[in-house]
Design a protein around this motif. Structure first.
Motif, PDB file in Angstrom:
ATOM      1  N   PHE A 188       0.829  -1.200   0.000  1.00  0.00           N
ATOM      2  CA  PHE A 188       0.000   0.000   0.000  1.00  0.00           C
ATOM      3  C   PHE A 188       0.864   1.250   0.000  1.00  0.00           C
ATOM      4  N   ASN A 189       1.929   1.238   0.784  1.00  0.00           N
ATOM      5  CA  ASN A 189       2.827   2.396   0.807  1.00  0.00           C
ATOM      6  C   ASN A 189       3.471   2.624  -0.550  1.00  0.00           C
ATOM      7  N   ARG A 190       3.848   1.544  -1.232  1.00  0.00           N
ATOM      8  CA  ARG A 190       4.422   1.693  -2.562  1.00  0.00           C
ATOM      9  C   ARG A 190       3.403   2.260  -3.546  1.00  0.00           C
ATOM     10  N   SER A 191       2.161   1.811  -3.419  1.00  0.00           N
ATOM     11  CA  SER A 191       1.111   2.308  -4.297  1.00  0.00           C
ATOM     12  C   SER A 191       0.883   3.811  -4.086  1.00  0.00           C
ATOM     13  N   LEU A 192       0.894   4.246  -2.843  1.00  0.00           N
ATOM     14  CA  LEU A 192       0.759   5.671  -2.538  1.00  0.00           C
ATOM     15  C   LEU A 192       1.938   6.469  -3.092  1.00  0.00           C
ATOM     16  N   LYS A 193       3.126   5.901  -2.964  1.00  0.00           N
ATOM     17  CA  LYS A 193       4.341   6.569  -3.447  1.00  0.00           C
ATOM     18  C   LYS A 193       4.296   6.758  -4.955  1.00  0.00           C
ATOM     19  N   HIS A 194       3.655   5.818  -5.651  1.00  0.00           N
ATOM     20  CA  HIS A 194       3.696   5.824  -7.113  1.00  0.00           C
ATOM     21  C   HIS A 194       2.446   6.410  -7.767  1.00  0.00           C
ATOM     22  N   ILE A 195       1.552   6.987  -6.993  1.00  0.00           N
ATOM     23  CA  ILE A 195       0.314   7.522  -7.562  1.00  0.00           C
ATOM     24  C   ILE A 195       0.615   8.656  -8.544  1.00  0.00           C
ATOM     25  N   ASN A 196      -0.136   8.683  -9.636  1.00  0.00           N
ATOM     26  CA  ASN A 196      -0.056   9.795 -10.582  1.00  0.00           C
ATOM     27  C   ASN A 196      -1.050  10.853 -10.101  1.00  0.00           C
ATOM     28  N   SER A 197      -0.554  11.814  -9.346  1.00  0.00           N
ATOM     29  CA  SER A 197      -1.430  12.752  -8.654  1.00  0.00           C
ATOM     30  C   SER A 197      -2.191  13.669  -9.609  1.00  0.00           C
ATOM     31  N   SER A 198      -1.638  13.934 -10.783  1.00  0.00           N
ATOM     32  CA  SER A 198      -2.333  14.831 -11.708  1.00  0.00           C
ATOM     33  C   SER A 198      -3.617  14.186 -12.223  1.00  0.00           C
ATOM     34  N   ILE A 199      -3.577  12.888 -12.537  1.00  0.00           N
ATOM     35  CA  ILE A 199      -4.776  12.185 -12.996  1.00  0.00           C
ATOM     36  C   ILE A 199      -5.740  11.997 -11.834  1.00  0.00           C
ATOM     37  N   TYR A 200      -5.199  11.637 -10.685  1.00  0.00           N
ATOM     38  CA  TYR A 200      -6.023  11.430  -9.494  1.00  0.00           C
ATOM     39  C   TYR A 200      -6.819  12.694  -9.165  1.00  0.00           C
ATOM     40  N   THR A 201      -6.153  13.816  -9.125  1.00  0.00           N
ATOM     41  CA  THR A 201      -6.811  15.075  -8.774  1.00  0.00           C
ATOM     42  C   THR A 201      -7.821  15.489  -9.839  1.00  0.00           C
ATOM     43  N   LEU A 202      -7.472  15.274 -11.094  1.00  0.00           N
ATOM     44  CA  LEU A 202      -8.368  15.644 -12.194  1.00  0.00           C
ATOM     45  C   LEU A 202      -9.694  14.890 -12.098  1.00  0.00           C
ATOM     46  N   MET A 203      -9.643  13.622 -11.739  1.00  0.00           N
ATOM     47  CA  MET A 203     -10.855  12.798 -11.758  1.00  0.00           C
ATOM     48  C   MET A 203     -11.529  12.670 -10.400  1.00  0.00           C
ATOM     49  N   GLN A 204     -10.746  12.461  -9.334  1.00  0.00           N
ATOM     50  CA  GLN A 204     -11.298  12.224  -7.997  1.00  0.00           C
ATOM     51  C   GLN A 204     -11.372  13.481  -7.151  1.00  0.00           C
ATOM     52  N   GLY A 205     -10.407  14.376  -7.345  1.00  0.00           N
ATOM     53  CA  GLY A 205     -10.272  15.517  -6.460  1.00  0.00           C
ATOM     54  C   GLY A 205      -9.003  15.369  -5.645  1.00  0.00           C
ATOM     55  N   PRO A 206      -8.720  16.273  -4.738  1.00  0.00           N
ATOM     56  CA  PRO A 206      -7.435  16.282  -4.032  1.00  0.00           C
ATOM     57  C   PRO A 206      -7.281  15.231  -2.936  1.00  0.00           C
TER      58      PRO A 206
END
Length: 339
Positions: free
Chosen positions: A235-253
């Motif tokens: 889970f920590n690795r998944s958080l480290k590797h998140i593409n925050s620009s796509i995440y924020t665009l679709m889900q929010g911050p």
């Protein structure tokens, strides 16, 4: 009569032998039919999009002609890594399964064209992955968690003729309802002073302020995302590797409510259109309303519900035995009823 009994006995023995051989041996389970250089089951699958061709990362575990599970991670744009929990359980059952990084995620290509980040385009991607992996309605189970649950539901609405079973984990059928649950139930469980500071930061749009996550981590994420005292390495690795620009665009911050392109997504009225066997998974401490998840199971045609009394949004980790036992037994039940 004696001949009839003898033939009946032979038929029963043959049926039992056929059932036994249907479960792959260890050698069969790990034989992927690969020639040349072995790649540990990893396959980069070409994906065609309106803005070009790209590749997505998949990894295969096992070989089972009747049970093949494709895992859809959340985010959007997290990674398959937190889904590694299934590696401790599915191989022991002989299930064939696939970890998969969706386009834009860390192990797949990461194009920057924002027109790619739509539900319809992601659904088309899953269909291309299905074809490349040769998954069919005789064996194909689709399991999605969080955003992966949205993607799984949308895929079923368009391509359920290809599915043997659908598993929706920790995702409601309505983003507005998800937002209301966060506001009317989960926010009220938070320390009022903490909530007030969080709301002030959100009102200013100051999401890069380190104070924002500093408050959300102990007061929301550790309560409703993953309740383990020490978060697991995948889970920590998944958080480290998140593409925050796509995440924020679709889900929010953040996971504390929903914004972005998914803010108005709602398929509650379309749930009866899903006719394949479907399991919904809810959890007591989830960011998603477990009662809504239970209700969803009554709206699809062949629904079942699994409740994780100690789980949160990642109940595959923090209520692992209940989650895994329930998912595995449901898959076996669907498999037996289809054969």
């Amino acid at each position: 009569m004696r001949t009839f009994l003898y033939l009946s006995l032979l038929f029963i023995i043959a049926a039992c032998q056929q059932k036994q051989t249907a479960t792959p041996t260890v050698a069969e389970y790990f034989n992927y039919g690969d020639t040349g250089v072995q790649t540990a089951g990893i396959k980069m699958i070409p994906i065609h999009t309106p803005v070009g061709n790209f590749k997505v990362w998949t990894k295969r575990f096992g070989n089972n002609p009747r049970i093949k599970v494709l895992l859809l991670h959340g985010g959007p744009a997290m990674t398959h890594e937190y889904m590694e929990a299934f590696e401790s359980f599915f191989p022991k059952e002989g299930f064939e399964f696939y970890e998969y990084d969706q386009l834009g995620s860390y192990y797949s290509d990461q194009p920057i064209d924002s027109s790619l980040w739509t539900i319809d385009r992601f659904v088309d991607e899953v269909e291309q992955v299905r074809k490349a992996l040769d998954l069919t309605n005789d064996n194909f189970y689709l399991l999605g968690n969080s955003w992966g649950g949205i993607l799984a539901m949308e895929y079923a609405l368009k391509h359920q003729q290809n599915l043997k079973g659908l598993i929706i984990c920790n995702m409601m059928a309505s983003a507005p309802e998800y937002g209301r649950y966060a506001e009317e139930v989960l926010a009220k469980q938070m320390d009022p002073k903490v909530l007030d500071t969080v709301r002030q930061i959100e009102a200013r749009g100051d999401f890069s302020n380190p104070k924002y996550m500093e408050l959300l981590l102990p007061n929301f994420y550790h309560e409703h995302l993953c309740r383990l005292a020490e978060w697991p390495d995948p889970f920590n690795r998944s958080l480290k590797h998140i593409n925050s620009s796509i995440y924020t665009l679709m889900q929010g911050p953040s996971e504390f409510g929903i914004a972005g392109r998914l803010a108005n997504w709602d398929i509650t009225k379309r749930l009866p259109e899903i006719t394949v066997p479907t399991l919904t998974v809810g959890a007591k401490y989830d960011t998603m309303d477990p009662e809504h998840m239970k209700w969803m199971s009554t709206q699809v045609k062949k629904g079942s519900y699994l409740y994780c009394p100690n789980g949160s949004h990642l109940s595959m980790w923090d209520d692992q035995k209940v989650f895994m036992d329930g998912v595995i037994s449901w898959i076996k039940k669907v498999d037996q009823s289809a054969n």
